[in-house]
Design an enzyme around this catalytic site. Structure first.
Site, mmCIF file in Angstrom:
data_model
loop_
_atom_site.group_PDB
_atom_site.id
_atom_site.type_symbol
_atom_site.label_atom_id
_atom_site.label_comp_id
_atom_site.label_asym_id
_atom_site.label_seq_id
_atom_site.Cartn_x
_atom_site.Cartn_y
_atom_site.Cartn_z
ATOM 1 N N ALA A 181 0.826 -1.220 0.000
ATOM 2 C CA ALA A 181 0.000 0.000 0.000
ATOM 3 C C ALA A 181 0.852 1.259 0.000
ATOM 4 O O ALA A 181 0.332 2.353 0.206
ATOM 5 C CB ALA A 181 -0.939 -0.011 1.206
ATOM 6 N N GLY A 210 1.536 2.836 -6.046
ATOM 7 C CA GLY A 210 0.759 2.275 -7.146
ATOM 8 C C GLY A 210 -0.655 1.856 -6.783
ATOM 9 O O GLY A 210 -1.416 2.570 -6.124
ATOM 10 N N GLY A 264 -1.874 -0.482 -4.786
ATOM 11 C CA GLY A 264 -2.219 -0.674 -3.374
ATOM 12 C C GLY A 264 -2.509 0.643 -2.682
ATOM 13 O O GLY A 264 -3.456 0.752 -1.894
ATOM 14 N N TYR A 267 7.584 -13.548 -13.857
ATOM 15 C CA TYR A 267 6.468 -12.755 -13.322
ATOM 16 C C TYR A 267 5.130 -13.399 -13.712
ATOM 17 O O TYR A 267 4.235 -13.568 -12.883
ATOM 18 C CB TYR A 267 6.570 -11.326 -13.867
ATOM 19 C CG TYR A 267 5.428 -10.433 -13.462
ATOM 20 C CD1 TYR A 267 5.341 -9.939 -12.169
ATOM 21 C CD2 TYR A 267 4.435 -10.079 -14.378
ATOM 22 C CE1 TYR A 267 4.276 -9.114 -11.792
ATOM 23 C CE2 TYR A 267 3.381 -9.256 -14.017
ATOM 24 C CZ TYR A 267 3.307 -8.772 -12.719
ATOM 25 O OH TYR A 267 2.261 -7.972 -12.345
HETATM 26 N N1 LIG Z 1 0.865 -1.897 -12.763
HETATM 27 C C1 LIG Z 1 0.221 -2.717 -13.559
HETATM 28 O O1 LIG Z 1 -0.031 -2.411 -14.740
HETATM 29 C C2 LIG Z 1 -0.217 -4.070 -13.063
HETATM 30 C C3 LIG Z 1 -0.954 -4.890 -13.930
HETATM 31 C C4 LIG Z 1 -1.408 -6.122 -13.454
HETATM 32 C C5 LIG Z 1 -1.143 -6.511 -12.153
HETATM 33 N N2 LIG Z 1 -0.391 -5.708 -11.341
HETATM 34 C C6 LIG Z 1 -0.145 -6.199 -9.974
HETATM 35 O O2 LIG Z 1 -0.533 -5.181 -9.066
HETATM 36 C C7 LIG Z 1 0.167 -5.328 -7.836
HETATM 37 C C8 LIG Z 1 0.724 -3.983 -7.391
HETATM 38 O O3 LIG Z 1 1.663 -3.565 -8.372
HETATM 39 P P1 LIG Z 1 1.886 -2.023 -8.742
HETATM 40 O O4 LIG Z 1 1.821 -1.935 -10.217
HETATM 41 O O5 LIG Z 1 1.054 -1.149 -7.915
HETATM 42 O O6 LIG Z 1 3.438 -1.911 -8.374
HETATM 43 P P2 LIG Z 1 4.239 -0.834 -7.496
HETATM 44 O O7 LIG Z 1 3.757 0.544 -7.759
HETATM 45 O O8 LIG Z 1 5.660 -1.162 -7.759
HETATM 46 O O9 LIG Z 1 3.850 -1.251 -6.002
HETATM 47 C C9 LIG Z 1 4.240 -2.492 -5.489
HETATM 48 C C10 LIG Z 1 4.008 -2.503 -4.001
HETATM 49 O O10 LIG Z 1 4.485 -3.765 -3.481
HETATM 50 C C11 LIG Z 1 5.408 -3.493 -2.443
HETATM 51 N N3 LIG Z 1 6.447 -4.522 -2.344
HETATM 52 C C12 LIG Z 1 7.245 -4.988 -3.317
HETATM 53 N N4 LIG Z 1 8.117 -5.882 -2.808
HETATM 54 C C13 LIG Z 1 7.869 -5.985 -1.485
HETATM 55 C C14 LIG Z 1 8.425 -6.710 -0.414
HETATM 56 N N5 LIG Z 1 9.462 -7.546 -0.589
HETATM 57 N N6 LIG Z 1 7.904 -6.558 0.827
HETATM 58 C C15 LIG Z 1 6.871 -5.711 1.037
HETATM 59 N N7 LIG Z 1 6.301 -4.973 0.070
HETATM 60 C C16 LIG Z 1 6.791 -5.106 -1.182
HETATM 61 C C17 LIG Z 1 6.004 -2.156 -2.817
HETATM 62 O O11 LIG Z 1 6.631 -1.585 -1.689
HETATM 63 P P3 LIG Z 1 7.808 -0.464 -1.845
HETATM 64 O O12 LIG Z 1 7.092 0.860 -1.874
HETATM 65 O O13 LIG Z 1 8.603 -0.659 -0.600
HETATM 66 O O14 LIG Z 1 8.547 -0.770 -3.095
HETATM 67 C C18 LIG Z 1 4.774 -1.411 -3.292
HETATM 68 O O15 LIG Z 1 4.014 -0.943 -2.193
HETATM 69 C C19 LIG Z 1 1.233 -6.386 -8.080
HETATM 70 O O16 LIG Z 1 0.811 -7.614 -7.522
HETATM 71 C C20 LIG Z 1 1.292 -6.478 -9.599
HETATM 72 O O17 LIG Z 1 1.696 -7.767 -10.011
HETATM 73 C C21 LIG Z 1 0.072 -4.504 -11.766
#
Ligand SMILES: NC(=O)c1ccc[n+]([C@@H]2O[C@H](COP(=O)([O-])OP(=O)(O)OC[C@H]3O[C@@H](n4cnc5c(N)ncnc54)[C@H](OP(=O)(O)O)[C@@H]3O)[C@@H](O)[C@H]2O)c1
Length: 283
Positions: free
Chosen positions: A16, A19, A21, A170
């Protein structure tokens, strides 16, 4: 929906701090939910908490927990802290996820993408399951992705020792999210806890946000939570479990993601990878 539509709902969301979350947490807080947000960095989690509080509706609360979801010890510590503090948990949103260009191993000796994207949601859900059951009706929602299309679970090379490509890996973990949801829903049948997953659409996370898409996401997360038969709205959605949502609709995922035998096999392997017998003995 008004700003108290989710009041008294206790919702834990991982990832959270950025992005999807963060956007979902803001939207949920705006509807009055009490949020438990999980981040791995103190600073980013504090900043996210302030943003979510600024968006919050009347009565909503925001609590923060720090956990590195790549570490099973950290996931266990998180669950212990949450269980000690919250007698009720209505929704668990397994959202944190990442893609890594190079193969890395966690402290537990697990390939990093698999550990964060699949095993962390699996272990956290297992550890919080009895609290969710006690709080039924309750929900587990996992952020999957259309990136699962074309992927297979490499049962003969689960730790990606023979080959590694970031985008393929992924996709495998996002397929694992859907198979996990399928088997979890089967095991939860009759408990009043549902398990669903969704593809949020392609979202330019961290910057360049598209409000339409993010509102879609928030609505996908909210819908199974906020619509209840007793309120006379969409009872079909409230009772759906084991489903994959995309654009607010339940959609069939890839053929591989509908393989119930693969889902059972993956579950058993994941239990071993997380030493889940220890979890059972703690209950
Ligand atoms: N963006 C897209 O187009 C898209 C499309 C389909 C699905 N998704 C899915 O949506 C979900 C969120 O992705 P997002 O696009 O919002 O990415 P993001 O902006 O990179 O956010 C990812 C979040 O996960 C946290 N995280 C990553 N590794 C972690 C760890 N080891 N321990 C604790 N927290 C961790 C990050 O924390 P930090 O702030 O500390 O990095 C951040 O809060 C993911 O499951 C992704 O696969 C995304």
């Amino acid at each position: 929906m008004n700003n108290r539509a989710l009041s008294n709902k206790q919702i834990l969301i991982t990832g959270a701090t950025n992005g999807i979350g963060l956007a979902a947490a803001e939207a949920l807080a705006a509807l009055g939910a009490n949020l438990i947000i999980v981040g791995r960095s103190q600073t980013r989690t504090r900043i996210a908490s302030a943003r979510i509080k600024a968006a919050a509706g009347s009565g909503a609360t925001v609590a923060t927990f720090i956990a590195d979801l790549s570490s099973q010890a950290s996931v266990r510590k998180l669950a212990t802290e949450v269980l000690a503090r919250y007698p009720k948990l209505d929704v668990l949103v397994n959202n944190a996820g990442a893609m890594y260009g190079t193969r890395q191993l966690t402290k537990d000796g697990i390939e990093l993408t698999w550990a964060v994207n699949h095993l962390a949601p699996f272990l956290l859900s297992m550890l919080l399951l009895h609290r969710l059951k006690e709080s039924a009706p309750a929900r587990i929602i996992t952020t999957a992705s259309q990136a699962h299309q074309g992927a297979h679970i490499p049962f003969d090379d689960l730790n990606a020792e023979r080959s590694y490509r970031g985008s393929s890996r992924y996709g495998e973990t996002k397929l694992a999210n859907i198979l996990f949801t399928t088997e979890l829903a089967r095991r939860l049948d009759g408990t009043g806890v549902t398990a669903n997953c969704f593809h949020p659409g392609l979202v330019a996370t961290g910057f360049n946000r598209n409000n339409g898409l993010l509102m879609n996401l928030a609505m996908t997360v909210l819908r199974p939570v906020s619509r209840r038969p007793e309120k006379g709205t969409a009872p079909d959605v409230a009772n759906v479990s084991g489903a994959y949502f995309f654009d607010l609709e339940q959609r069939p995922p890839s053929p591989e993601a509908q393989d119930v035998e693969a889902a059972r096999r993956l579950w058993e392997i994941s239990e071993r990878q997380c030493a889940i017998s220890e979890v059972r003995s703690q209950e």
